[in-house]
Design a protein around this motif. Structure first.
Motif, PDB file in Angstrom:
ATOM      1  N   ASP A 160      -1.917   3.649  41.538  1.00  0.00           N
ATOM      2  CA  ASP A 160      -2.574   3.043  40.597  1.00  0.00           C
ATOM      3  C   ASP A 160      -3.495   1.668  40.910  1.00  0.00           C
ATOM      4  N   ILE A 161      -4.605   1.533  41.375  1.00  0.00           N
ATOM      5  CA  ILE A 161      -4.898   0.123  41.782  1.00  0.00           C
ATOM      6  C   ILE A 161      -5.289  -0.630  40.576  1.00  0.00           C
ATOM      7  N   MET A 162      -5.911  -0.165  39.428  1.00  0.00           N
ATOM      8  CA  MET A 162      -6.207  -1.065  38.176  1.00  0.00           C
ATOM      9  C   MET A 162      -5.937  -0.118  37.214  1.00  0.00           C
ATOM     10  N   GLU A 163      -5.000  -0.565  36.228  1.00  0.00           N
ATOM     11  CA  GLU A 163      -4.229   0.184  35.085  1.00  0.00           C
ATOM     12  C   GLU A 163      -3.618  -0.894  33.945  1.00  0.00           C
ATOM     13  N   GLY A 164      -4.163  -0.326  32.735  1.00  0.00           N
ATOM     14  CA  GLY A 164      -3.542  -1.235  31.821  1.00  0.00           C
ATOM     15  C   GLY A 164      -3.588  -0.329  30.263  1.00  0.00           C
ATOM     16  N   ALA A 165      -3.287  -0.713  29.295  1.00  0.00           N
ATOM     17  CA  ALA A 165      -3.291  -0.125  27.894  1.00  0.00           C
ATOM     18  C   ALA A 165      -3.680  -1.050  26.798  1.00  0.00           C
ATOM     19  N   ASN A 166      -4.318  -0.707  25.788  1.00  0.00           N
ATOM     20  CA  ASN A 166      -4.113  -1.539  24.532  1.00  0.00           C
ATOM     21  C   ASN A 166      -4.983  -2.800  24.752  1.00  0.00           C
ATOM     22  N   LEU A 167      -4.235  -3.840  24.344  1.00  0.00           N
ATOM     23  CA  LEU A 167      -4.572  -5.081  24.295  1.00  0.00           C
ATOM     24  C   LEU A 167      -3.983  -6.109  25.469  1.00  0.00           C
ATOM     25  N   VAL A 168      -3.490  -5.399  26.444  1.00  0.00           N
ATOM     26  CA  VAL A 168      -2.903  -5.848  27.566  1.00  0.00           C
ATOM     27  C   VAL A 168      -3.965  -6.644  28.303  1.00  0.00           C
ATOM     28  N   THR A 182       5.387   4.610  21.233  1.00  0.00           N
ATOM     29  CA  THR A 182       5.817   3.747  19.839  1.00  0.00           C
ATOM     30  C   THR A 182       5.986   2.271  20.266  1.00  0.00           C
ATOM     31  N   SER A 183       6.653   2.249  21.376  1.00  0.00           N
ATOM     32  CA  SER A 183       7.350   0.931  21.717  1.00  0.00           C
ATOM     33  C   SER A 183       6.110  -0.150  22.123  1.00  0.00           C
ATOM     34  N   VAL A 184       5.021   0.648  22.718  1.00  0.00           N
ATOM     35  CA  VAL A 184       3.817  -0.299  23.144  1.00  0.00           C
ATOM     36  C   VAL A 184       2.943  -0.441  22.082  1.00  0.00           C
ATOM     37  N   TRP A 185       2.654   0.453  21.145  1.00  0.00           N
ATOM     38  CA  TRP A 185       1.754   0.426  19.896  1.00  0.00           C
ATOM     39  C   TRP A 185       2.296  -0.628  19.125  1.00  0.00           C
ATOM     40  N   ASN A 186       3.737  -1.022  18.959  1.00  0.00           N
ATOM     41  CA  ASN A 186       4.185  -1.795  18.025  1.00  0.00           C
ATOM     42  C   ASN A 186       4.925  -2.880  18.806  1.00  0.00           C
ATOM     43  N   THR A 237       5.916  -6.326  20.527  1.00  0.00           N
ATOM     44  CA  THR A 237       5.968  -7.903  19.859  1.00  0.00           C
ATOM     45  C   THR A 237       4.838  -8.513  20.336  1.00  0.00           C
ATOM     46  N   THR A 238       4.275  -8.587  21.279  1.00  0.00           N
ATOM     47  CA  THR A 238       3.114  -9.172  21.629  1.00  0.00           C
ATOM     48  C   THR A 238       1.888  -8.234  21.757  1.00  0.00           C
ATOM     49  N   ASN A 239       0.695  -8.696  21.224  1.00  0.00           N
ATOM     50  CA  ASN A 239      -0.372  -8.059  21.181  1.00  0.00           C
ATOM     51  C   ASN A 239      -0.259  -6.701  20.623  1.00  0.00           C
ATOM     52  N   SER A 240       0.592  -6.728  19.580  1.00  0.00           N
ATOM     53  CA  SER A 240       0.688  -5.429  18.751  1.00  0.00           C
ATOM     54  C   SER A 240      -0.481  -4.835  18.129  1.00  0.00           C
ATOM     55  N   CYS A 241      -0.787  -3.523  18.563  1.00  0.00           N
ATOM     56  CA  CYS A 241      -2.109  -2.832  18.249  1.00  0.00           C
ATOM     57  C   CYS A 241      -1.657  -2.339  16.671  1.00  0.00           C
ATOM     58  N   ALA A 242      -0.538  -2.011  16.318  1.00  0.00           N
ATOM     59  CA  ALA A 242      -0.045  -1.685  14.839  1.00  0.00           C
ATOM     60  C   ALA A 242      -0.563  -2.935  14.021  1.00  0.00           C
ATOM     61  N   THR A 243      -0.337  -3.946  14.419  1.00  0.00           N
ATOM     62  CA  THR A 243      -0.372  -5.286  13.462  1.00  0.00           C
ATOM     63  C   THR A 243      -2.062  -5.350  13.384  1.00  0.00           C
ATOM     64  N   TYR A 244      -2.749  -5.462  14.692  1.00  0.00           N
ATOM     65  CA  TYR A 244      -4.214  -5.695  14.975  1.00  0.00           C
ATOM     66  C   TYR A 244      -4.859  -4.709  14.043  1.00  0.00           C
ATOM     67  N   TYR A 297      -2.883   0.209  11.632  1.00  0.00           N
ATOM     68  CA  TYR A 297      -2.444   1.775  11.648  1.00  0.00           C
ATOM     69  C   TYR A 297      -1.322   1.829  12.210  1.00  0.00           C
ATOM     70  N   SER A 298      -0.513   2.749  11.734  1.00  0.00           N
ATOM     71  CA  SER A 298       0.983   2.820  12.393  1.00  0.00           C
ATOM     72  C   SER A 298       1.224   3.731  13.734  1.00  0.00           C
ATOM     73  N   THR A 299       0.061   4.509  14.161  1.00  0.00           N
ATOM     74  CA  THR A 299       0.267   5.170  15.319  1.00  0.00           C
ATOM     75  C   THR A 299      -1.055   5.066  15.993  1.00  0.00           C
ATOM     76  N   CYS A 300      -1.093   5.163  17.536  1.00  0.00           N
ATOM     77  CA  CYS A 300      -2.140   5.184  18.167  1.00  0.00           C
ATOM     78  C   CYS A 300      -3.342   6.422  17.678  1.00  0.00           C
TER      79      CYS A 300
END
Length: 541
Positions: free
Chosen positions: A78-86, A218-222, A224-231, A234-237
Motif C-alpha cells: 500500500d503506497i498511499m492509503e487512508g480512510a475517513n478524515l485521517v 466501529t472503532s474507526v467511525w467512532n 476519539t479524534t476526527n470522529s465521523c460519527a460526530t462529524y 450518523y451512527s454507522t458508515c
C-alpha cells in the motif's frame, strides 16, 4: 456512468457516484471504480503523480497500491492509503507469516506503526509507516494541489517517498528518476523479511472504496479524534454513505500519470548513484521464484533464535513472536497438572490441546517470562509488543484462500474454508528429546508451584491434589461415543477428554468422584454430573 474521463490533453479523472441515494444499507453500495494494470511486475520503481485524491471524506477509503496473486502469499504494498478524515498517509505491507520490518528511524522520516507484516484471520493490520506531514493525505494533500508518490521495490527493501507539489525532483519530471538523489524515504521497509519470498508479480491498482473493514469499522467511525460519527451525525458508515451522495463529489482522483520504471541493468545495485531506471514499456514475463531457507541447527530455546520464524512442534506449525503478548480468550491447561517451566512447554501444551483434547481449539499461546505462566488461547487477535511475554501463533489452518487472480479463486460453495500455509517450517527439537512428535504421561506429581495462565489482572489456581499414577486402560468405545454426544454449546469437548484421562482407570476414586474438585473447570456443573452418572451406570464406577 460518468465516473471516468481520459484524454491526452488533460489529467485523468476517476470518480464515484455522487447523485444516487441508496435505499438500503443492505444494497450493493455506492458505485465507485477500481482499476488495475493487466501486466504484473516483480521489482521496479512505481511513480504516481496526482493533483487530487478521494481522501479526507467520511466513508471513503482510497488507495494507490500493488498486489500479487493468491493474497497474502505474494504480498500487498500500500503506497498511499487512508480512510475517513485521517490527515496522514500510511505505507503498509501485507504478507503471509515470517515477514517483519525494523522501522529504523535513521533510514526514514516516517514513524513505525507496526513491524509484523503478516495477515492472520481477524487481524489484518500489516506493517506500516506513518507519514507525519498533514499534506501527505486527505484534505491537506488536496489543498496543496497534490504531489507525487514513488515506491522503489528491490530484493533488499521496499521504500516509499512523498513529494508535495512544488517540491518534486527534476529527475522525476524529466522521466529519468534517480532515487539515490532523493534523500531519506518516508518509509523504509526492511528487516528480517526476505522480500523475494513474500512479494512477486504485482499489478498496480487505484481505487476508492466506501466503508468496509477499515473506514466502516466501529472503532474507526467512532474514533476519539476526527470522529465521523460526530462529524456526520450518523451512527454507522453504511448509513451515511447510502443517504448522502453529495458528500462524495470530492471523492475522485485527478491523475497526471502513473509510470513504472525498471533498472537498465537488473543485476545492478539499486542504491548506486550511477544506477539508471528506464520506463517499463516492453512486456516482461512475470515469474514467482522460490528461495529455499537453510535448515537451522536446533537450539535450546525458541526465543530469541526463532523470532518471527515458523517452527514445527509435534505435528503443528507455529510462528514464534518474541516480546509479544498476543490477544485471545484463555482455555486453561491441557490437563489439570500440566507442568510448565519454559516457553517450549507452553508451545508443546498447545499441540497437546489440538492432538488429544479438541482439534484446532488452541490457536496460540502466550508465556509470561517472569512467573513462567502460560496462557493458552482459543482465538488470536492483536499482537501488542511486550518484552515480558513470548508468544506462538498456530498457522497451519490460518489462511483463507483469497486471491486477486480469477483463475485461482475459490468458489464460495467450497467446503474448505482454510488452506495450509506454504511456509516451509524450521524444525525445533527440544534439547535432549528423542522426538518432538509424541506426548506421553506416565506419572505426575502436582505441585503448588505450578501456575496456570489466567487473563491479565485475574487470579491463578494452584493444583494441590494428591499424587496420582496414570496407567493405561481400555474404555468402552461406545461409552466414549455416547458421552461425546453431550458436547456443550461452547465446544468444550476438551474437558470430557481430561475427565476420561484422569478417571478412566479409577485409580483414585475420591479424586474422580468428588464433584467439588471439578467445579473449577469452565463448563456447567450439570454436565459434570451427567458424565459421572454415565460412568457409574455404564462402567460400574
Amino acid at each position: 456512468m460518468g465516473m471516468i474521463n481520459a484524454s491526452d490533453s488533460s489529467p485523468i479523472y476517476i470518480g464515484s457516484d455522487y447523485n444516487t441515494v441508496i435505499g438500503s444499507t443492505q444494497a450493493a453500495g455506492r458505485p465507485s471504480v477500481r482499476i488495475s494494470t493487466q501486466r504484473s511486475w516483480t521489482h521496479g520503481l512505481f511513480i504516481g503523480d496526482f493533483n487530487h485524491a478521494p481522501g479526507g471524506v467520511c466513508g471513503s477509503w482510497p488507495a494507490f497500491w500493488t498486489l500479487g496473486p493468491n493474497w497474502p502469499y505474494n504480498g500487498e504494498i500500500d503506497i498511499m492509503e487512508g480512510a475517513n478524515l485521517v490527515n496522514y498517509n500510511a505505507a503498509t505491507l501485507h504478507t503471509n507469516p515470517n515477514c517483519t520490518i525494523a522501522g529504523d528511524s535513521r533510514t526514514m522520516t516516517g514513524q513505525l506503526n507496526n513491524n509484523n507484516c503478516a495477515y492472520y484471520p481477524g487481524y489484518n493490520v500489516g506493517c506500516g509507516i506513518r507519514d507525519t506531514r498533514s499534506t501527505s493525505y486527505g484534505a491537506g494533500f488536496n489543498a496543496i494541489g497534490g504531489g507525487i508518490y514513488a515506491m522503489q521495490w528491490t530484493s533488499d527493501y521496499i521504500s516509499v517517498w512523498f513529494f508535495p507539489k512544488g517540491s518534486i525532483p527534476s529527475d522525476i519530471t524529466n522521466k529519468a528518476p534517480n532515487p539515490s538523489s532523493w534523500g531519506l524515504p518516508m518509509a523504509n521497509m526492511q528487516g528480517s523479511c526476505v522480500i523475494d519470498q513474500h512479494f512477486q508479480a504485482h499489478k498496480v491498482i487505484l481505487n476508492n472504496a466506501f466503508c468496509g473493514e477499515y473506514a466502516g469499522a466501529t472503532s474507526v467511525w467512532n474514533s476519539t479524534t476526527n470522529s465521523c460519527a460526530t462529524y456526520t451525525g450518523y451512527s454507522t458508515c453504511n448509513a451515511y454513505v447510502a443517504a448522502q451522495p453529495a458528500a462524495f463529489q470530492q471523492s475522485y482522483w485527478s491523475i497526471n500519470s502513473i509510470r513504472v520504471y525498471q533498472l537498465v541493468d537488473p543485476s545492478a545495485n539499486a542504491s548506486s548513484t550511477s544506477t539508471a531506471y528506464i520506463a517499463s514499456h516492453q512486456p516482461t514475463q512475470s515469474s514467482t521464484s522460490t528461495i529455499s531457507p537453510q535448515t537451522p541447527v536446533p537450539t535450546t530455546s525458541l526465543c530469541p533464535t526463532y523470532n518471527f520464524t515458523v517452527v514445527q512442534s509435534s505435528n503443528f506449525k507455529y510462528e514464534i513472536e518474541c516480546g509479544v503478548n498476543i490477544g485471545g480468550s484463555d482455555i486453561g491447561r491441557p490437563y489439570p497438572s500440566y507442568q510448565v517451566t519454559s516457553f517450549e512447554d507452553c508451545v508443546a501444551g498447545c499441540s497437546y490441546w489440538n492432538t488429544y483434547n479438541s482439534t484446532n481449539i488452541c490457536g496460540g499461546v502466550t508465556y509470561q517470562v517472569s512467573n513462567k505462566a502460560c496462557y493458552w488461547k482459543r482465538n488470536i487477535g492483536s499482537t501488542p509488543a511486550d518484552p515480558s511475554f513470548n508468544s506462538a501463533r498456530l498457522i497451519y489452518y490460518a489462511y483463507p484462500q483469497v486471491t486477486d487472480d480469477p483463475r485461482q479463486q475459490t468458489s464460495s460453495s467450497s467446503s474448505t474454508s482454510y488452506v495450509a500455509t506454504s511456509v516451509t517450517p524450521q524444525y525445533y527439537v527440544a534439547p535432549g528429546a528423542a522426538t518432538s512428535t509424541s506426548f506421553s504421561l506416565i506419572s505426575e506429581t502436582p505441585t503448588s508451584s505450578f501456575t496456570d495462565g489466567v487473563p491479565l489482572g485475574g487470579s491463578t489456581t494452584d493444583d494441590t491434589s494428591p499424587t496420582m499414577s496414570i496407567v493405561s486402560t481400555t474404555i468402552n468405545a461406545s461409552l466414549i461415543a455416547r458421552i461425546i454426544d453431550f458436547k456443550p454449546a461452547d465446544g468444550a469437548i476438551h474437558e470430557f477428554a481430561a475427565f476420561f484421562f484422569f478417571c478412566g482407570s479409577n485409580i483414585d476414586k475420591n479424586y474422580c468422584g468428588d464433584i467439588n474438585k471439578w467445579t473449577a473447570f469452565p463448563f456447567e456443573l450439570s454436565i459434570v454430573k451427567l458424565v459421572i452418572s454415565f460412568f457409574k451406570a455404564n462402567h460400574g464406577r
